[in-house]
Design an enzyme around this catalytic site. Structure first.
Site, PDB file in Angstrom:
ATOM      1  N   ARG A  36       0.368  11.404  -9.741  1.00  0.00           N
ATOM      2  CA  ARG A  36       1.488  10.490  -9.051  1.00  0.00           C
ATOM      3  C   ARG A  36       2.938  10.212  -9.499  1.00  0.00           C
ATOM      4  NH1 ARG A  36      -2.617   6.862  -6.837  1.00  0.00           N
ATOM      5  NH2 ARG A  36      -5.248   7.893  -7.952  1.00  0.00           N
ATOM      6  N   PHE A  87      -0.773  16.279   4.204  1.00  0.00           N
ATOM      7  CA  PHE A  87      -1.266  15.667   2.332  1.00  0.00           C
ATOM      8  C   PHE A  87      -0.540  15.927   1.738  1.00  0.00           C
ATOM      9  CE2 PHE A  87      -3.754  14.942  -0.778  1.00  0.00           C
ATOM     10  CZ  PHE A  87      -4.712  13.970  -0.753  1.00  0.00           C
ATOM     11  N   GLU A 106       0.931  -1.177  -0.118  1.00  0.00           N
ATOM     12  CA  GLU A 106      -0.017   0.203   0.259  1.00  0.00           C
ATOM     13  C   GLU A 106       1.252   0.947   0.065  1.00  0.00           C
ATOM     14  OE1 GLU A 106      -2.403   1.470  -0.796  1.00  0.00           O
ATOM     15  OE2 GLU A 106      -4.330   1.815   0.964  1.00  0.00           O
ATOM     16  N   ASP A 107       0.423   2.165  -0.256  1.00  0.00           N
ATOM     17  CA  ASP A 107       1.257   3.778  -0.384  1.00  0.00           C
ATOM     18  C   ASP A 107       0.676   3.840   0.841  1.00  0.00           C
ATOM     19  OD1 ASP A 107      -1.413   4.735  -0.597  1.00  0.00           O
ATOM     20  OD2 ASP A 107      -1.216   5.123  -2.402  1.00  0.00           O
ATOM     21  N   ASP A 159      -3.752   4.787   6.840  1.00  0.00           N
ATOM     22  CA  ASP A 159      -4.054   6.897   6.384  1.00  0.00           C
ATOM     23  C   ASP A 159      -5.273   6.550   8.100  1.00  0.00           C
ATOM     24  OD1 ASP A 159      -4.566   8.987   6.902  1.00  0.00           O
ATOM     25  OD2 ASP A 159      -6.370   9.253   5.473  1.00  0.00           O
TER      26      ASP A 159
HETATM   27  P1  IMP Z   1      -7.611   4.562   4.900  1.00  0.00           P
HETATM   28  O1  IMP Z   1      -8.180   3.656   4.533  1.00  0.00           O
HETATM   29  O2  IMP Z   1      -7.818   5.556   5.407  1.00  0.00           O
HETATM   30  O3  IMP Z   1      -5.920   4.398   5.224  1.00  0.00           O
HETATM   31  O4  IMP Z   1      -6.995   5.399   3.655  1.00  0.00           O
HETATM   32  C1  IMP Z   1      -5.468   4.528   2.587  1.00  0.00           C
HETATM   33  C2  IMP Z   1      -5.909   5.754   1.329  1.00  0.00           C
HETATM   34  O5  IMP Z   1      -6.051   7.034   1.466  1.00  0.00           O
HETATM   35  C3  IMP Z   1      -4.482   5.336   1.214  1.00  0.00           C
HETATM   36  O6  IMP Z   1      -4.138   4.387  -0.279  1.00  0.00           O
HETATM   37  C4  IMP Z   1      -4.730   6.848  -0.596  1.00  0.00           C
HETATM   38  O7  IMP Z   1      -5.321   6.761  -1.707  1.00  0.00           O
HETATM   39  C5  IMP Z   1      -5.520   7.387   0.703  1.00  0.00           C
HETATM   40  N1  IMP Z   1      -4.823   9.133   1.145  1.00  0.00           N
HETATM   41  C6  IMP Z   1      -4.198   8.804   2.614  1.00  0.00           C
HETATM   42  N2  IMP Z   1      -3.835  10.280   2.655  1.00  0.00           N
HETATM   43  C7  IMP Z   1      -3.471  10.431   1.629  1.00  0.00           C
HETATM   44  C8  IMP Z   1      -2.461  11.454   0.841  1.00  0.00           C
HETATM   45  O8  IMP Z   1      -1.414  12.308   2.477  1.00  0.00           O
HETATM   46  N3  IMP Z   1      -2.395  11.427   0.083  1.00  0.00           N
HETATM   47  C9  IMP Z   1      -2.644  10.925  -0.747  1.00  0.00           C
HETATM   48  N4  IMP Z   1      -4.112   9.960  -0.830  1.00  0.00           N
HETATM   49  C10 IMP Z   1      -3.608   9.753   0.808  1.00  0.00           C
HETATM   50 MG    MG Z   2      -6.035   8.283  -3.314  1.00  0.00          MG
END
Ligand code: IMP
Ligand code: MG
Length: 183
Positions: free
Chosen positions: A172, A159, A106-107, A110
């Site tokens: 990206r 962000f 995963e990138d 969050d």
């Molecule tokens: P989670 O389910 O809230 O943990 O969401 C994770 C996803 O939210 C990541 O795979 C990203 O696509 C997006 N995301 C969360 N923070 C960022 C950020 O700072 N920049 C870009 N995408 C983010």
């Molecule tokens: Mg995204």
């Protein structure tokens, strides 16, 4: 669009990804792994991580989106991705996960909602092991308890874009990880 500021330069990313690759190679020495990338943000991290693995590795990809009110890009910038907590599968993996070593790639972690959902989904398929590799982690934003097994960098609640991460699908392809200032 305000000016982007470099948070993690490409050389630091490359160094850390090679360390993660070495750690995974050590942990799975003599075994094979399937790297399962979460579309689309993990694509670049996966491709670099894979080239740092001294293992028999194959790729797969999985796609998800969140139910509920998707924020506008500017809301997402201000408050992050606040979904209703329901995650929807938009693309499943192509192969069986049974008895395999899975590394979910995963990138960024969050709130933890996406990864929690994906871990449950894939655990139900009875893999031999399931680990999470995430390039970035924003632990202060967590709504569900979740820890990555291989985490590149812990970052504050900013962000970020670049190296696969987007803002409204843009940026990206930036080689450095950059902060989009909240003005
Ligand atoms: P989670 O389910 O809230 O943990 O969401 C994770 C996803 O939210 C990541 O795979 C990203 O696509 C997006 N995301 C969360 N923070 C960022 C950020 O700072 N920049 C870009 N995408 C983010
Ligand atoms: Mg995204």
């Amino acid at each position: 669009m305000p000016e982007l500021k470099v948070l993690i330069p490409r050389a630091d990313v490359a160094q850390r990804v090679s360390e993660l690759g070495a750690q995974i190679s050590k942990d799975f020495a003599g075994q094979s792994v399937i790297l399962v990338g979460v579309l689309k943000g993990a694509a670049i991290f996966l491709s670099d991580l894979a080239r740092n693995l001294d293992l028999d590795a194959t790729f797969d990809f999985i796609g998800v989106s969140s139910y509920g009110n998707r924020p506008t890009p500017s809301q997402e910038l201000m408050s992050g991705w606040d979904s209703t907590g329901e995650v929807k599968l938009t693309k499943d993996v192509d192969q069986s996960m049974k008895d395999r070593n899975i590394i979910l790639v995963e990138d960024i972690l969050d709130t933890g909602l996406t990864m929690t959902y994906l871990k449950q989904l894939l655990m139900a398929r009875q893999p031999r092991s399931l680990k999470v590799a995430a390039l970035l982690d924003k632990p202060s934003r967590r709504k569900l308890p979740l820890e990555g097994d291989y985490v590149g960098f812990k970052i504050p609640d900013e962000f970020v874009v670049g190296y696969g991460l987007d803002y409204a699908e843009k940026y990206r392809n930036l080689p450095d990880i950059c902060v989009v200032p909240r003005e």
